[in-house]
Design an enzyme around this catalytic site. Structure first.
Site, mmCIF file in Angstrom:
data_model
loop_
_atom_site.group_PDB
_atom_site.id
_atom_site.type_symbol
_atom_site.label_atom_id
_atom_site.label_comp_id
_atom_site.label_asym_id
_atom_site.label_seq_id
_atom_site.Cartn_x
_atom_site.Cartn_y
_atom_site.Cartn_z
ATOM 1 N N LEU A 138 0.862 -1.173 0.000
ATOM 2 C CA LEU A 138 0.000 0.000 0.000
ATOM 3 C C LEU A 138 0.903 1.229 0.000
ATOM 4 O O LEU A 138 1.982 1.206 0.598
ATOM 5 C CB LEU A 138 -0.898 0.046 1.243
ATOM 6 C CG LEU A 138 -2.030 -0.981 1.374
ATOM 7 C CD1 LEU A 138 -2.749 -0.784 2.705
ATOM 8 C CD2 LEU A 138 -3.013 -0.869 0.224
ATOM 9 N N ASP A 139 0.465 2.290 -0.667
ATOM 10 C CA ASP A 139 1.217 3.541 -0.593
ATOM 11 C C ASP A 139 1.328 3.986 0.861
ATOM 12 O O ASP A 139 0.451 3.707 1.675
ATOM 13 C CB ASP A 139 0.522 4.643 -1.395
ATOM 14 C CG ASP A 139 0.591 4.408 -2.892
ATOM 15 O OD1 ASP A 139 1.429 3.601 -3.324
ATOM 16 O OD2 ASP A 139 -0.203 5.037 -3.621
ATOM 17 N N ARG A 140 2.372 4.705 1.146
ATOM 18 C CA ARG A 140 2.641 5.150 2.515
ATOM 19 C C ARG A 140 1.470 5.944 3.105
ATOM 20 O O ARG A 140 1.121 5.787 4.271
ATOM 21 C CB ARG A 140 3.912 5.997 2.512
ATOM 22 C CG ARG A 140 4.290 6.559 3.866
ATOM 23 C CD ARG A 140 5.622 7.260 3.751
ATOM 24 N NE ARG A 140 5.963 7.935 5.001
ATOM 25 C CZ ARG A 140 7.094 8.582 5.204
ATOM 26 N NH1 ARG A 140 7.996 8.646 4.247
ATOM 27 N NH2 ARG A 140 7.340 9.161 6.354
#
Length: 376
Positions: free
Chosen positions: A201-203
């Site tokens: 997942l993106d940060r």
């Protein structure tokens, strides 16, 4: 095929964002020290992450182990030999790993193998003596991050761990971070030696993140991900403007660009990789729409760039939304990307279907409540 002219308007937005970010970096040193301090953003959960400290000289001790003979079990079967060596020889540079493979110092069943060889159950691997540099002990997660992760568990059994990842916490270390979710979990659960990320997942994205405790489960879910329709990942995003009800699919190829700073930006481009995202309207607000997104393919920043391509950037997106829009959203209490991995569904080893849902974080629920109140 996507017509290049039809993409010029959207891509110009991305190009302008790239120029703005480069100009900011050039002018970032201007002004007095006090002015620069005042310009910093308010604290977010991101400040709770322990960043890599400036390297103090690590105390290096060279250890020379003897030859190792390792038996491969069912759980390790299927892994490439190079990835297997990188996992068991912590601290050994990649160049050294591939050198001992090329020279034939690593043997499987007494035979030479190439780096792409996939291990099989019953294989016996010869690992030669390798000098390992022992550096400082890994940084321990802060107490706040430990508490966040302990409270974030959504599902757990002997093969799987699924958490509701907080926004601002990277899934793995690197790029100035001494650790991410996976490194923190490995320290928090030292008995689980084989914890691995199933996906990313993106940060700045929160929500369902799957971690495998065994390689057998990791392979099982990866096989389903490759078939695309076997794993259902649903996201919720608050986008700018009125998303058309008829707009149910964005089919636009995506190309990844890396700036000199190392920052990744993605744009729609005819030479990009095929990418498709399905959308459904969940609720409407004044000049905002809450949508459900189902990424049919899994490209970097796919939902974020497809929303931008459709003319409706995600609120709070500091990469792809306009700065003036993001400033306006802060009046509603939004200080992060409004993108949340709401649920994930896949098949377990026994053939049963598992669906796990992650509730919308309180800070995002509060934004929706404020938007509702402002519409009355």
């Amino acid at each position: 095929m996507v017509c290049e002219k039809a993409l010029e308007g959207i891509n110009s937005v991305v190009d302008n964002r790239l120029k703005q970010r480069r100009n900011v970096k050039r002018s970032g040193s201007a002004g007095t020290k006090s002015q620069r301090v005042q310009a910093r953003r308010p604290e977010t959960v991101r400040e709770n992450i322990v960043r890599a400290k400036k390297a103090a000289p690590a105390e290096v001790v060279e250890v020379v182990p003897t030859v190792q003979w390792l038996d491969i079990d069912d759980d390790t079967a299927g892994q490439r030999i190079d990835n297997f060596l990188l996992r068991i020889l912590k601290g050994v540079p990649k160049t050294r790993i591939y050198r001992i493979l090329r020279k034939g110092e690593v043997r499987v069943n007494k035979k030479r193998i190439t780096a792409d060889y996939r291990l099989q159950s019953g294989d016996v691997v010869r690992v030669p003596p390798v000098r390992v540099a022992e550096a400082n002990a890994p940084v321990r997660p802060s107490g706040n991050v430990i508490e966040q992760l302990e409270q974030a568990v959504l599902y757990e059994d002997e093969l799987l761990l699924i958490i509701n990842k907080p926004s601002g916490l990277a899934v793995h270390g690197g790029s100035g971070l001494s650790y991410g979710v996976i490194e923190a979990l490995r320290q928090l659960r030292p008995d689980n030696k084989t914890l691995e990320l199933v996906h990313r997942l993106d940060r700045d994205t929160s929500g369902c993140l799957v971690i495998a405790k065994r390689r057998s489960m990791l392979r099982h879910i990866h096989n389903q991900l490759q078939q695309r329709d076997k794993v259902e990942k649903l996201y919720q995003a608050l986008v700018i403007g009125k998303w058309p009800t008829r707009k149910q699919l964005v089919n636009a190829p995506l190309q990844k660009n890396v700036l000199q700073s190392g920052e990744r930006m993605v744009r729609v481009h005819v030479d990009g990789k095929k990418s498709r995202t399905a959308f459904r309207v969940l609720e409407r607000y004044p000049n905002m729409t809450l949508v459900e997104a189902y990424p049919i393919t899994g490209r970097t920043h796919q939902i974020r760039v497809h929303c931008l391509h459709a003319g409706h950037a995600i609120a709070g997106d500091d990469k792809y939304a306009l700065d003036e829009d993001n400033q306006r959203f802060k009046a509603f209490g939004l200080n992060r990307l409004f993108l949340h991995a709401a649920s994930i569904q896949f098949e377990l080893l026994d053939g049963k279907t598992l669906k796990v849902e992650a509730p919308l974080p309180k800070e995002l629920q509060d934004v929706l409540t404020t938007l509702k109140q402002s519409s009355h």
